[in-house]
Design a protein around this motif. Structure first.
Motif, mmCIF file in Angstrom:
data_model
loop_
_atom_site.group_PDB
_atom_site.id
_atom_site.type_symbol
_atom_site.label_atom_id
_atom_site.label_comp_id
_atom_site.label_asym_id
_atom_site.label_seq_id
_atom_site.Cartn_x
_atom_site.Cartn_y
_atom_site.Cartn_z
ATOM 1 N N ARG A 31 -27.625 3.026 43.171
ATOM 2 C CA ARG A 31 -28.113 2.497 41.885
ATOM 3 C C ARG A 31 -29.322 3.230 41.323
ATOM 4 O O ARG A 31 -29.885 2.811 40.320
ATOM 5 C CB ARG A 31 -28.422 0.999 42.042
ATOM 6 N N GLN A 51 -35.987 -5.173 37.085
ATOM 7 C CA GLN A 51 -35.126 -4.612 36.031
ATOM 8 C C GLN A 51 -33.710 -4.391 36.555
ATOM 9 O O GLN A 51 -32.940 -3.649 35.951
ATOM 10 C CB GLN A 51 -35.714 -3.305 35.504
ATOM 11 N N TRP A 52 -33.414 -5.015 37.692
ATOM 12 C CA TRP A 52 -32.093 -4.839 38.298
ATOM 13 C C TRP A 52 -31.820 -3.369 38.600
ATOM 14 O O TRP A 52 -30.702 -2.882 38.512
ATOM 15 C CB TRP A 52 -30.975 -5.459 37.423
ATOM 16 N N GLU A 111 -23.872 2.525 31.888
ATOM 17 C CA GLU A 111 -24.421 1.613 30.877
ATOM 18 C C GLU A 111 -24.992 2.458 29.735
ATOM 19 O O GLU A 111 -25.508 3.552 29.982
ATOM 20 C CB GLU A 111 -25.521 0.741 31.477
ATOM 21 N N GLU A 163 -23.152 -5.676 27.868
ATOM 22 C CA GLU A 163 -24.182 -5.803 28.911
ATOM 23 C C GLU A 163 -25.260 -6.787 28.458
ATOM 24 O O GLU A 163 -25.132 -7.451 27.438
ATOM 25 C CB GLU A 163 -24.773 -4.412 29.224
ATOM 26 N N ARG A 170 -37.493 2.960 34.262
ATOM 27 C CA ARG A 170 -36.374 2.111 34.693
ATOM 28 C C ARG A 170 -36.553 1.663 36.148
ATOM 29 O O ARG A 170 -36.222 0.506 36.477
ATOM 30 C CB ARG A 170 -35.062 2.881 34.529
ATOM 31 N N ARG A 185 -28.619 -6.455 43.513
ATOM 32 C CA ARG A 185 -28.571 -5.486 42.414
ATOM 33 C C ARG A 185 -29.903 -4.777 42.167
ATOM 34 O O ARG A 185 -30.031 -4.027 41.210
ATOM 35 C CB ARG A 185 -28.040 -6.159 41.144
ATOM 36 N N THR A 209 -32.515 -1.685 30.571
ATOM 37 C CA THR A 209 -32.366 -0.285 30.973
ATOM 38 C C THR A 209 -30.898 0.078 31.179
ATOM 39 O O THR A 209 -30.067 -0.773 31.508
ATOM 40 C CB THR A 209 -33.138 -0.023 32.276
ATOM 41 N N ASN A 210 -30.607 1.362 30.983
ATOM 42 C CA ASN A 210 -29.266 1.884 31.233
ATOM 43 C C ASN A 210 -29.242 2.613 32.572
ATOM 44 O O ASN A 210 -29.938 3.625 32.734
ATOM 45 C CB ASN A 210 -28.856 2.880 30.140
ATOM 46 N N GLY A 211 -28.443 2.116 33.478
ATOM 47 C CA GLY A 211 -28.279 2.799 34.760
ATOM 48 C C GLY A 211 -26.941 3.507 34.812
ATOM 49 O O GLY A 211 -26.032 3.233 34.026
ATOM 50 N N HIS A 236 -24.453 3.822 37.943
ATOM 51 C CA HIS A 236 -24.281 3.394 39.326
ATOM 52 C C HIS A 236 -23.085 4.122 39.922
ATOM 53 O O HIS A 236 -22.009 4.128 39.320
ATOM 54 C CB HIS A 236 -24.062 1.885 39.395
#
Ligand code: GLU
Ligand code: MG
Length: 437
Positions: A328, A289-290, A128, A174, A284, A302, A226-228, A230
């Protein structure tokens, strides 16, 4: 304009940045044999370009040796200089591996897994990020219009990935304004981490062609989505057959994959120092915040640290090759080599210790009492990078996965990074990381 082509030999380092040296393309054959010179202290260059407390100072010489299958040669066809680079491993001048080479760290983990269990890991990094060239409009979360507002960036990125030998799997708007996600198909072993490194570079390269940039920082502005990163993974046996799925086991998780996941979750508080490797990574890893806050295995959840992903449920559907787990707790500030290497080391440890499969949570582990969490073997993730580094230092098993020099370099590097942003308020920290990643 008349010009000469240049090739870069690069290395993805502790900061998760790609740095390297260029030379005339006409010398490529010679350089493929000889490599290019490098110096140990380069691995201490933080995300912000300041050098952390280095054990080597100005001393020492190394060689960047290209991994031929990582060659990227992409001409965007717009008259700009083609992207032509190789990812490298780092060797001593006598040709032996440098003990702080991160790709070697990953390959060492993969070799141990193969030798001790016959297994291989098959994985893909899902990214992301924010693209600053997209018009931001209210109501555009996951919207088709948010796909439109990014213009041609996505198409150019997918072209570049395919041209670099990475098979794109998806691109989507997203949740956040200007936030997108790109996925590629899985690869075996170190190639998945190579693909993650190349993907981040090509996303930046594509954005640059439009006069814009992308950011993979876990947080690009206060309060934004937020940018994860995964990591989807499964396990293959020596013949390449998928072995993570067992139709008779609870949640389809095979015994061997259950042990592997148990090892990851057992060492997860320490692994955080490697997978959530920046100061803002811990903004994050917060509730709602998933993204994960605990060391739980979740069924289709998630916010789980490791998620059991959905598979087709129609009668007769082929499941084994699609069954996968999703890690994640990583983000774009982490080195993909350290992330995958740490997951493999921890998973293998779970197999060695014949750990039982974790019981998946189907509810929010934050709502369990501390006693209930302890009874179920669920721990809270560290709340800061410093706490994660201290946790790593206390986990003797995890420390033993690293050559002493690499662990020492990593801890010094990250503590140097913390010191560089310690006196900034959160907004300023977010801005610095947003610019650096
Ligand atoms: N943006 C979330 C993260 O930071 C993930 C959202 C999703 O599941 O796609 O991990
Ligand atoms: Mg996503």
């Amino acid at each position: 304009m008349n010009r000469e082509d240049i090739v870069m030999f690069c290395v993805s380092d502790i900061a998760g940045k790609v740095r390297g040296k260029g030379f005339p393309a006409r010398d490529l054959e010679k350089r493929l044999e000889q490599g290019v010179g490098w110096t140990p202290t380069n691995i201490m260059i933080t995300a912000f370009s300041d050098i952390a407390d280095t054990p080597w100072g100005p001393r020492g010489d190394l060689v960047l040796v290209p991994v031929r299958e990582t060659e990227v040669k992409v001409d965007f066809g717009d008259g700009s200089a083609p992207e032509h680079f190789f990812l490298c491993e780092v060797q001593n001048t006598d040709g032996t591996p440098w003990e702080c080479c991160l790709r070697r760290f990953l390959r060492g983990a993969l070799d141990d897994l193969r030798r001790e269990t016959g297994l291989r890991i098959f994985s893909a990094f899902e990214h992301e990020f924010h693209y600053d060239g997209a018009e931001k409009r209210l109501g555009d979360a996951y919207a088709l219009d948010a796909f439109r507002t990014q213009g041609l960036f996505a198409s150019v990125l997918l072209y570049a990935l395919r041209a670099a030998g990475i098979e794109p799997d998806g691109f989507l708007p997203e949740y956040g304004a200007g936030q997108y996600e790109v996925t590629c198909t899985p690869s075996e072993g170190a190639a998945a981490a190579d693909a993650a490194v190349v993907l981040r570079e090509l996303a930046q390269a594509a954005a640059r062609r439009f006069g814009h940039r992308v950011s993979f920082s876990p947080l690009v502005t206060g309060g934004s989505a937020t940018n994860g990163v995964h990591v989807h993974f499964s396990l293959l046996d020596g013949d390449g057959r998928p072995v993570a799925y067992d139709p008779k086991a609870p949640f389809g998780l095979s015994e061997i994959a259950g042990r592997f996941v148990a090892g990851i979750l057992k060492h997860m508080p320490a692994l955080c120092a490697l997978t959530a490797a920046s100061v803002v990574s811990y903004e994050r890893l917060k509730p709602n915040q998933w993204s994960p806050t605990c060391t739980n295995l979740g069924y289709r959840d998630r916010e789980a640290c490791v998620r059991i992903c959905p598979v087709p449920e129609q009668p007769g559907a082929e499941v084994a090759s699609r069954y996968n787990l999703e890690f994640r707790a990583a983000d774009g500030c982490a080195s993909p080599y350290l992330v995958l290497g740490a997951l493999v080391h921890a998973g293998l440890e779970g197999i060695r210790q014949t750990l039982p499969a974790p019981r998946p949570t189907t509810d929010d582990p934050e709502k369990l009492s501390p006693a209930e969490r302890a009874e179920r073997g669920i721990a809270r993730l560290p709340r800061s990078l410093e706490e994660a580094l201290e946790t790593l230092e206390r986990d003797a098993t995890a420390c033993a996965w690293f050559p002493d020099a690499l662990l020492d370099a990593y801890l010094r590097h990250k503590r140097g990074e913390i010191a560089l942003v310690r006196d900034l308020d959160l907004d300023a920290q977010i801005e610095r990381y947003g610019e650096a990643y």
